[in-house]
Design a protein around this motif. Sequence first.
Motif: not given
Length: 628
Positions: A424-452
């Motif tokens: 019943g807990q939620v795992l938040i994983i993948n993604g980046a810390k800056r930018g948006t979706a799109g080719w070459e449009d994100a930077d600073d990968a978020n490597l640390t998953p979070v448990l909610y």
Amino acid sequence: MYILFKCLFFLPLLLISSSNASKRPFTDTQDNRDISVTEKFGIGFSLFHGSRDKDSESDSKPDSKLEDRGSDTWYHKASFGFFGGSNSDSGSDKSDFETNYLGSWKLDNPNAGVEAMQLQLMPNNKVIWFDTTALGPSALQMFQPPNCPKSLENPAAEDCFSHAVEYDIETAKVRPLKLGSDPWCSSGVLAPNGDLVVTGGYNKGIRAVRIISPTPNSEFKETINVTASDRWYPSNAVLDDGSFIIIGGRNVFDYEILPPDTMKFQQKLIGLQFLSETTDKTADGHPIENNLYPFIFLLPDGNTLIFANNRSIIIEPRTGKLIRELPVLPGGARNYPATGSAVLLPLELGPDNSENVEVQMLVCGGNSHEAFILVDNVKEPHRFYAPALQDCGRISVTKEDAKWEIEKMPSPRVLGDMFILPNGQVLIINGAKRGTAGWEDADDANLTPVLYNPKKPSGNRFKELAPTTIPRMYHAAGAVLPDGKILLAGSNPHSRYIFNVKYNTELRVEKFDPPYLDPALSNQRPVIIEEGTDKKLKYGENFYVHIKLDVPVLDASILKVTMYAPPFTTHAFSMNQRQIVLKIEEIANNLIKTVAPPSGKIAPPGYYLIFVVHRGVPSKGSWVQIIS
């Protein structure tokens, strides 16, 4: 006197602990020291514990970096404790086990050949994923010249490569699949019979429907020009009768409902002005589509919740009638290309097993309304990767006067996935810390998953877990597996397969062990015995789950049964993801008597994974099918 009092107080506890030692499920002497005391008296002790996973080459210190991707990397802090007493987290009388284990990562396949833009776990324990056919070759050659088929996009050229695979979660073997049209940025559902139905895509595939069954050596069967509108970047949701709704797409402000069992039907479009209203605009009037891949969910009253950009409405899906609008979620945009993520928190059935349940939606991450135009198609040095949002909004959808509760994540996140775990807990994983979706449009990968943990008080719900070393940003996906692990694949921020750059096209496949797979908790994990466990469920009727769990007293105060609908995951949204906490009626002789959900409004017909959860530690899942 004080010393004498301490001796007199703790002596009975030690005697109780000693007398019950032979009955405890723990065999490690350190674990045996405190379990009876904590369960009987609610006293917590910290135990200094660390052991090596049998497949791991080295233990990891709490703050160490992950090095070897060929072996398990295990994060386990020094203390390990159990805490008794009441706790609403599990809806039971006894608390969940607490662990400081932060999870572990393992490389499952070094090169799957095809990037995972869209992904679905199937009832045969295979995972189907696929990429676009429009952007050149993959890394998995399927045919040899001169026997290659014509390219779907350029009939004058050949395409010798596979763009879709079936992945065996047990062996990591890859079987290439054929595609008859381009599924680029499509949507999908798992039909009631277990088939994967993929809708929309690009070019000739923009109105196509593709179906693949969970049978040996199956291939996609495709029909073009099925949907009434173009469906590129749409979202799907299964309705209470097994039909499914397809909403939106680029410059498409309508939706339609498709039957689950035939491609021959009367097309019917229903307008949805809400999608036009939630399109942002620049100062000079150009649109910013921060409402693609809208978050959509079936509600227990049969209506449909639609979240787009920062607004959400509830409609009657078969007529389009507006039921009501929820408050605006402040902070920024949440859908593609700003790309946050969303889930419905687990639906907990009450003693009457009715459809009257509270529904809460959690929306996390995203970016500002203008973030996309600041980075997309902007040449260096003028590109600006706007900081991702760091907040989550939570709202009770079933309360008409509800307001958003805003919480802060440990780090900003855009393009992140959210998975409901078996407990019943939620795992938040993948993604980046800056930018948006799109080719070459994100930077600073978020490597640390979070448990909610949704049951903990606000301010204490987030916990950072062990980081990966593999960035997974745009066009990444994942799945909760039957064994409770998380499969992660894909990531390609480029318009081709490109390597030896900052963010490669990612063909490696990982598995992540969440904290409940702490090796020290292995004896607390229930085992579902398939013999004696019902596989076909009927709405509102009793069914039985046969388990094995070595605890002195087996009752509903320490167990819950959850039912999970595996989603179709793409672009940070897991469509049709759903968990139901079932009512337990009786437990006797390791047989749990529980009740199936009351109707398809709670659990649409189809395949689910059943988990038995012992104080936060889930069993392996067992496939069941619920039918009318």
